[in-house]
Design a protein around this motif. Structure first.
Motif, PDB file in Angstrom:
ATOM      1  N   SER A   1       0.862  -1.175   0.000  1.00 29.37           N
ATOM      2  CA  SER A   1       0.000   0.000   0.000  1.00 29.37           C
ATOM      3  C   SER A   1       0.903   1.231   0.000  1.00 29.37           C
ATOM      4  O   SER A   1       1.889   1.291   0.738  1.00 29.37           O
ATOM      5  CB  SER A   1      -0.873  -0.052   1.253  1.00 29.37           C
ATOM      6  OG  SER A   1      -1.695   1.082   1.292  1.00 29.37           O
ATOM      7  N   ALA A   2       0.596   2.194  -0.850  1.00 34.00           N
ATOM      8  CA  ALA A   2       1.531   3.304  -1.033  1.00 34.00           C
ATOM      9  C   ALA A   2       1.332   4.426  -0.035  1.00 34.00           C
ATOM     10  O   ALA A   2       2.261   5.163   0.267  1.00 34.00           O
ATOM     11  CB  ALA A   2       1.403   3.845  -2.452  1.00 34.00           C
ATOM     12  N   SER A   3       0.129   4.569   0.466  1.00 33.72           N
ATOM     13  CA  SER A   3      -0.114   5.712   1.343  1.00 33.72           C
ATOM     14  C   SER A   3       0.471   5.470   2.721  1.00 33.72           C
ATOM     15  O   SER A   3       0.265   4.419   3.320  1.00 33.72           O
ATOM     16  CB  SER A   3      -1.614   5.955   1.494  1.00 33.72           C
ATOM     17  OG  SER A   3      -1.828   6.907   2.507  1.00 33.72           O
ATOM     18  N   PRO A   4       1.186   6.465   3.254  1.00 33.22           N
ATOM     19  CA  PRO A   4       1.656   6.332   4.631  1.00 33.22           C
ATOM     20  C   PRO A   4       0.493   6.445   5.618  1.00 33.22           C
ATOM     21  O   PRO A   4       0.641   6.157   6.792  1.00 33.22           O
ATOM     22  CB  PRO A   4       2.650   7.486   4.784  1.00 33.22           C
ATOM     23  CG  PRO A   4       2.273   8.471   3.746  1.00 33.22           C
ATOM     24  CD  PRO A   4       1.604   7.724   2.624  1.00 33.22           C
ATOM     25  N   GLN A   5      -0.667   6.863   5.114  1.00 30.66           N
ATOM     26  CA  GLN A   5      -1.849   7.017   5.962  1.00 30.66           C
ATOM     27  C   GLN A   5      -2.972   6.174   5.376  1.00 30.66           C
ATOM     28  O   GLN A   5      -4.069   6.686   5.126  1.00 30.66           O
ATOM     29  CB  GLN A   5      -2.302   8.487   6.015  1.00 30.66           C
ATOM     30  CG  GLN A   5      -1.203   9.500   6.146  1.00 30.66           C
ATOM     31  CD  GLN A   5      -0.621   9.538   7.540  1.00 30.66           C
ATOM     32  OE1 GLN A   5      -1.165   8.932   8.482  1.00 30.66           O
ATOM     33  NE2 GLN A   5       0.494  10.226   7.691  1.00 30.66           N
ATOM     34  N   ALA A   6      -2.714   4.880   5.176  1.00 37.03           N
ATOM     35  CA  ALA A   6      -3.669   4.055   4.444  1.00 37.03           C
ATOM     36  C   ALA A   6      -5.083   4.120   5.022  1.00 37.03           C
ATOM     37  O   ALA A   6      -6.047   4.321   4.270  1.00 37.03           O
ATOM     38  CB  ALA A   6      -3.166   2.614   4.358  1.00 37.03           C
ATOM     39  N   PRO A   7      -5.285   3.975   6.341  1.00 36.90           N
ATOM     40  CA  PRO A   7      -6.665   4.025   6.827  1.00 36.90           C
ATOM     41  C   PRO A   7      -7.327   5.378   6.542  1.00 36.90           C
ATOM     42  O   PRO A   7      -8.475   5.429   6.070  1.00 36.90           O
ATOM     43  CB  PRO A   7      -6.520   3.771   8.336  1.00 36.90           C
ATOM     44  CG  PRO A   7      -5.193   3.093   8.491  1.00 36.90           C
ATOM     45  CD  PRO A   7      -4.329   3.674   7.420  1.00 36.90           C
ATOM     46  N   ALA A   8      -6.603   6.462   6.781  1.00 33.41           N
ATOM     47  CA  ALA A   8      -7.198   7.787   6.550  1.00 33.41           C
ATOM     48  C   ALA A   8      -7.545   7.970   5.067  1.00 33.41           C
ATOM     49  O   ALA A   8      -8.610   8.495   4.721  1.00 33.41           O
ATOM     50  CB  ALA A   8      -6.248   8.884   7.028  1.00 33.41           C
ATOM     51  N   LEU A   9      -6.658   7.501   4.189  1.00 33.32           N
ATOM     52  CA  LEU A   9      -6.952   7.578   2.756  1.00 33.32           C
ATOM     53  C   LEU A   9      -8.187   6.738   2.429  1.00 33.32           C
ATOM     54  O   LEU A   9      -9.071   7.164   1.669  1.00 33.32           O
ATOM     55  CB  LEU A   9      -5.753   7.096   1.934  1.00 33.32           C
ATOM     56  CG  LEU A   9      -6.011   6.921   0.425  1.00 33.32           C
ATOM     57  CD1 LEU A   9      -6.419   8.252  -0.213  1.00 33.32           C
ATOM     58  CD2 LEU A   9      -4.781   6.337  -0.283  1.00 33.32           C
ATOM     59  N   GLY A  10      -8.260   5.547   3.026  1.00 34.75           N
ATOM     60  CA  GLY A  10      -9.424   4.692   2.809  1.00 34.75           C
ATOM     61  C   GLY A  10     -10.702   5.412   3.230  1.00 34.75           C
ATOM     62  O   GLY A  10     -11.726   5.367   2.528  1.00 34.75           O
ATOM     63  N   SER A  11     -10.664   6.084   4.349  1.00 36.50           N
ATOM     64  CA  SER A  11     -11.841   6.821   4.813  1.00 36.50           C
ATOM     65  C   SER A  11     -12.201   7.940   3.850  1.00 36.50           C
ATOM     66  O   SER A  11     -13.381   8.197   3.575  1.00 36.50           O
ATOM     67  CB  SER A  11     -11.587   7.387   6.217  1.00 36.50           C
ATOM     68  OG  SER A  11     -11.702   6.359   7.177  1.00 36.50           O
ATOM     69  N   ALA A  12     -11.172   8.599   3.328  1.00 37.62           N
ATOM     70  CA  ALA A  12     -11.439   9.670   2.358  1.00 37.62           C
ATOM     71  C   ALA A  12     -12.114   9.104   1.113  1.00 37.62           C
ATOM     72  O   ALA A  12     -12.981   9.749   0.502  1.00 37.62           O
ATOM     73  CB  ALA A  12     -10.138  10.381   1.994  1.00 37.62           C
ATOM     74  N   ILE A  13     -11.730   7.894   0.727  1.00 38.15           N
ATOM     75  CA  ILE A  13     -12.358   7.248  -0.431  1.00 38.15           C
ATOM     76  C   ILE A  13     -13.841   6.997  -0.145  1.00 38.15           C
ATOM     77  O   ILE A  13     -14.718   7.309  -0.962  1.00 38.15           O
ATOM     78  CB  ILE A  13     -11.621   5.937  -0.787  1.00 38.15           C
ATOM     79  CG1 ILE A  13     -10.207   6.256  -1.302  1.00 38.15           C
ATOM     80  CG2 ILE A  13     -12.410   5.120  -1.813  1.00 38.15           C
ATOM     81  CD1 ILE A  13      -9.319   5.039  -1.556  1.00 38.15           C
ATOM     82  N   PHE A  14     -14.113   6.445   1.071  1.00 38.57           N
ATOM     83  CA  PHE A  14     -15.524   6.233   1.419  1.00 38.57           C
ATOM     84  C   PHE A  14     -16.277   7.562   1.472  1.00 38.57           C
ATOM     85  O   PHE A  14     -17.445   7.661   1.072  1.00 38.57           O
ATOM     86  CB  PHE A  14     -15.629   5.492   2.763  1.00 38.57           C
ATOM     87  CG  PHE A  14     -15.465   4.002   2.632  1.00 38.57           C
ATOM     88  CD1 PHE A  14     -16.509   3.227   2.148  1.00 38.57           C
ATOM     89  CD2 PHE A  14     -14.283   3.369   2.998  1.00 38.57           C
ATOM     90  CE1 PHE A  14     -16.371   1.838   2.017  1.00 38.57           C
ATOM     91  CE2 PHE A  14     -14.134   1.994   2.878  1.00 38.57           C
ATOM     92  CZ  PHE A  14     -15.175   1.221   2.387  1.00 38.57           C
ATOM     93  N   GLY A  15     -15.572   8.607   1.974  1.00 42.23           N
ATOM     94  CA  GLY A  15     -16.198   9.932   2.013  1.00 42.23           C
ATOM     95  C   GLY A  15     -16.569  10.417   0.627  1.00 42.23           C
ATOM     96  O   GLY A  15     -17.677  10.922   0.394  1.00 42.23           O
ATOM     97  N   ALA A  16     -15.642  10.207  -0.333  1.00 41.08           N
ATOM     98  CA  ALA A  16     -15.888  10.668  -1.700  1.00 41.08           C
ATOM     99  C   ALA A  16     -17.034   9.896  -2.338  1.00 41.08           C
ATOM    100  O   ALA A  16     -17.843  10.456  -3.095  1.00 41.08           O
ATOM    101  CB  ALA A  16     -14.617  10.521  -2.527  1.00 41.08           C
ATOM    102  N   VAL A  17     -17.139   8.608  -2.017  1.00 38.88           N
ATOM    103  CA  VAL A  17     -18.216   7.787  -2.580  1.00 38.88           C
ATOM    104  C   VAL A  17     -19.562   8.199  -1.995  1.00 38.88           C
ATOM    105  O   VAL A  17     -20.555   8.376  -2.707  1.00 38.88           O
ATOM    106  CB  VAL A  17     -17.944   6.280  -2.333  1.00 38.88           C
ATOM    107  CG1 VAL A  17     -19.180   5.446  -2.683  1.00 38.88           C
ATOM    108  CG2 VAL A  17     -16.736   5.822  -3.164  1.00 38.88           C
ATOM    109  N   CYS A  18     -19.591   8.395  -0.672  1.00 38.85           N
ATOM    110  CA  CYS A  18     -20.884   8.737  -0.060  1.00 38.85           C
ATOM    111  C   CYS A  18     -21.340  10.116  -0.503  1.00 38.85           C
ATOM    112  O   CYS A  18     -22.538  10.417  -0.531  1.00 38.85           O
ATOM    113  CB  CYS A  18     -20.838   8.593   1.463  1.00 38.85           C
ATOM    114  SG  CYS A  18     -20.421  10.108   2.351  1.00 38.85           S
ATOM    115  N   GLY A  19     -20.352  10.963  -0.887  1.00 40.90           N
ATOM    116  CA  GLY A  19     -20.711  12.292  -1.371  1.00 40.90           C
ATOM    117  C   GLY A  19     -21.117  12.277  -2.828  1.00 40.90           C
ATOM    118  O   GLY A  19     -21.493  13.310  -3.387  1.00 40.90           O
ATOM    119  N   GLY A  20     -21.010  11.122  -3.486  1.00 43.75           N
ATOM    120  CA  GLY A  20     -21.471  11.005  -4.867  1.00 43.75           C
ATOM    121  C   GLY A  20     -20.432  11.391  -5.895  1.00 43.75           C
ATOM    122  O   GLY A  20     -20.705  11.417  -7.092  1.00 43.75           O
TER     123      GLY A  20
END
Lengths: 568, 568
Positions: free
Chosen positions: B488-507
């Protein structure tokens, strides 16, 4: 003032005469790094004095005196060092204690074994000759010389193939440390040395030869290290011929057949012996003995069913029996091998003190080192101070003590250590204690194996550095074996044992039994089993046995397979 | 300058519109000791910035803020710390990066789990009330709070007795760390807290409630920690009644039934959320997520048969499947539990980084510490520098990685560590390497068990501190599993994952798949198996499996018996 000696008149005349004059015996113990002579007063039954002399050449493991490099696994000694021990201890003993050489009843000698060397017709070591002084094979191959494994393997294979019945007396396998593997190594690696050798001889027998002019082979070393048997003798010529045709007639030709039982007189001090020791010409000298085995009478043991453990870097177990039983995995059974008239059994654990040293060197964290330093104690002592507060089983740990293979009862150098039960809360001192317990379980396994094969073990005796110093360990041994443990009292048990043999060969005592009862000593303190500890260790030992058999008897040969993978 | 943007005109209108304006997502990761928010630029697909805030109260294991002592095995947190994370990171992120709150498309949150707390009708934690601020049971019970083992045991026993079919979904045993054991502990130890609780809620869901005013229970935490199932729901009232009559109607009464799938929108930022974060009223907030599980899309994984290992003090293994299989010893399988539309499988090893830390703290000698200090490197690094020079199998060592029990696949906390093959030549760095290899064998066992039960594992992905830092260990994992490992490339993998879910829930994205492909990243470097190492590890793994089954599946329960003897 006779009034103060009422006991004196009850004695028989011969005993009164003995007391009227001074009577001494001398025991000389040749260890791995030094030799020591002890003067024993046969009247007061006390060790009067000891003189120690360190070998100038020590153990030669990397170079010869010339600087020539040695191969791996070599461990040599210089025989001049042994003569220097005689010169530097015996005369001092007499002089410093104002003892007349007339009053020395006899001399006994014990030695590490098998520590052997090639000598010429005059008994002169080949390494003393200028043409061989740069040849490693001309020196003493010390007991822990391990370069003859290949040869030992061949001897074992051939003995199995020829179904030699002597193999069973050695638990089914002989060691690379013994007599014939070392000779075969010389034959193969330095055949010119082999050719020019008049005798291959144990260093202990050689020292006796130098003192008396008489060449002997003591039954202890012959029996335990050279496959000699009282009735059958050495392996026969057909065996040696198949091993190497050049060895066919080695027995008689290059190895003495003059095997004498323990306690026998080898000869009297001769001119050469006088100049080495200052002892009177004719003073009786006993045949040599193995340093471990000679400790038996020093602890007063001349009867069956009492096991002596010499506990140091490794442990040697000895016990006398009245018949020849085959006990799987013992190091040897030799008639007259320890005390004349008995079968002497020997077993061993190859990793005891070494085990704890490995642990302290490799596995103890800096925080412990700091705390021990602050308290001004050794790391060993620090670990014991913490481990002793634990009750048996409290750590949840269990180990198999095979860090250096298993000598008895599995006779398998390819086994290795196992430890179970670690958690994230496991502490170093807990592991340290588990390793100590593992060696105790190993001893228990040896005891059980003897008993299951007809040799009862009723009492335990201990001698050696660990027995003297490590109370926690001795208590663990008492608890694990559920037996009382008595301690040999002399700080110089082998030298005292040699002095006992000296006194017997000189005729001061009529039997080893009488001599050992008079001079052998155990301490007043005795370790006795603590019932609640025995109960817990009984459970743990049951687990040990299951794992011992699982990993050691072929159910899962993972340890051997791991060893094989090491050298892929 | 349009000439420099030829790609722009090839895009569909909706995409052009997206690019014309700035678009961001925010992911908030609540860990054990701190919270961190990451700002992700959805146009450039880059993590722009991260803000970290350490919990002022940290983990409370010995005392409450008042100084009141806690019992053993307690691990609590203060919910105020979570709100402080919001206050101290989000506004800074916006301000420092000159980002307008208008441009935030959505927010996602992940949390440790099960970390749960009791709250009142307003969502106010009971520990905020003066009358309970001195009561440990009113605080957040952190995931690693271990005081509810007794309760977990009772739940497991009852589930077995009642033959509850949900038990199989958790490998046959639920953990004391989970939701209902902690609730039962409160009921039994502090029934007044139980009575005054409106909701028992995961801290992650509580934070979402505080930001949006909407109470939800995310399907990841509900499924993995609260035995919820998409079709069957929670365990039924008859189970809870038998557990304790007072719990009969807990579902609905005190535990939310509003279970939403991953990626769903919980609600929009409300007044309270605005004052905590500065985000615009109405900004979409996704349902909460588990910090490990959310790392899957961060590594770009939204398809079956790719296993992600989060490697830290312990390791969490996750993989998606298309059907519900029962895999022995997995931590759980939850439909929609990781990515909507898939069955999310989880397994785990309870002792990975912890293992090596234990070793370095307890088993490394001062000489190593001195050398490492002289070289100016950590002991871990020093050990790795020496261990990496060894080839597989060279040490002859083999270990079972059970220092903290075995989570998967044996689900047995009563197992403990085993190590084999030590000799007097064994070195600390060899043992260190053997422990690393043992965890790799443990992972291989998990992979094999999944495959043997219908869940193929084709590729491995790794995230977490060890994956980032320990090249030797990652190569060993590639060799032992004989699989490529991507990082996994992100040093903040969980936070990045959450941002992805945030972007999806925001449409902003129409699917997780699209979002993860756009934003999830792996490093360019990949570990590939080295054939000669694979060959040797194949042999060693075979040995590992034999011992794993011998000690772990009842053939020899010595480890359990040793544990029993510990507490005699």
């Amino acid at each position: 003032m006779l009034i103060f000696m009422p006991h004196y008149f009850k004695l028989k005349t011969v005993e009164r005469i003995k007391i009227m004059k001074n009577h001494y015996s001398i025991g000389i113990d040749f260890g791995t790094l030094s030799g020591r002579s002890v003067l024993v007063d046969l009247v007061s039954k006390k060790e009067v004095a000891v003189e120690v002399f360190e070998y100038p050449h020590g153990v030669m493991e990397s170079t010869l005196p010339s600087g020539k490099k040695l191969l791996n696994d070599f461990a040599l000694q210089h025989p001049q060092d042994y003569l220097d021990v005689l010169v530097n201890t015996i005369t001092k003993l007499l002089k410093h204690n104002k003892v007349s050489a007339d009053d020395i009843e006899g001399v006994g000698i014990d030695f590490t074994a098998c520590s052997m060397l090639p000598v010429d017709e005059d008994g002169r070591p080949l390494c003393f000759r200028p043409e061989y002084e740069n040849d490693p094979h001309a020196y003493v191959k010390l007991w822990k010389h391990h370069a003859a494994q290949k040869q030992a393997d061949r001897i074992n294979a051939l003995a199995k193939e020829m179904d030699c019945k002597w193999l069973a007396r050695y638990g089914g396998r002989i060691s690379s440390e013994w007599f014939f593997p070392k000779i075969l190594e010389i034959l193969e690696e330095a055949p010119y040395i082999y050719d020019h050798t008049y005798r291959f001889i144990e260093a202990g027998d050689w020292v006796v030869w130098m003192m008396t002019g008489v060449e002997t082979h003591n039954s202890c070393m012959a029996g335990y290290k050279a496959m000699w048997h009282k009735k059958d003798g050495y392996p026969d010529s057909s065996f040696f011929r198949r091993l190497d045709p050049r060895m066919e007639n080695i027995i008689g030709d290059k190895v003495s057949m003059n095997v004498l039982p323990m306690g026998a007189k080898a000869g009297g001090i001769n001119e050469n012996g006088f100049s080495l020791t200052g002892l009177k010409i004719g003073t009786p000298v006993a045949v040599s003995n193995v340093d471990a085995h000679v400790a038996m009478p020093a602890a007063g043991i001349t009867e069956p069913n009492k096991m002596l453990m010499i506990m140091g870097t490794s442990t040697c177990h000895m016990v006398l029996g009245t018949e020849e039983n085959t006990v799987p995995g013992m190091c040897g059974v030799v008639e007259d091998g320890i005390i004349k008239g008995f079968y002497g059994y020997e077993a061993g654990q190859s990793c005891v003190g070494d085990h704890f040293d490995w642990f302290v060197r490799n596995c103890v964290p800096q925080s412990y080192a700091d705390e021990a330093a602050a308290m001004g104690i050794s790391l060993h002592k620090y670990l014991r101070q913490r481990a002793v507060l634990q009750r048996p089983g409290q750590s949840g740990l269990l180990a198999l003590d095979w860090w250096n293979g298993n000598r008895s009862v599995l006779v398998d150098a390819d086994l290795s250590g196992v430890i179970l039960g670690m958690t994230l809360a496991t502490k170093p001192y807990e592991i340290y204690r588990a390793l100590i317990e593992a060696t105790a379980f190993g001893t228990r396994m040896i005891i059980d194996t003897f008993e299951e094969n007809g040799v009862k073990i009723e009492e335990l005796f201990a001698a050696g550095g660990i027995a003297d110093k490590d109370e926690m360990m001795m208590q663990i041994y008492a608890d694990v074996t559920n037996r009382n443990i008595m301690l040999s009292a002399s700080p110089q048990a082998p030298a005292l044992g040699s002095a006992i043999f000296g006194a017997v060969c000189g005729g001061y005592y009529s039997s080893m039994d009488e001599a050992a009862k008079a001079l052998g000593r155990v301490k007043d303190t005795m370790y006795t089993p603590i019932p609640e500890n025995v109960r817990i260790y009984e459970k743990l030992y049951k687990e040990y046995r299951i794992l011992h058999d699982y990993f050691g008897r072929g159910e899962n040969d993972v340890l051997k397979r791991l060893k094989a993978v090491k050298s892929i």
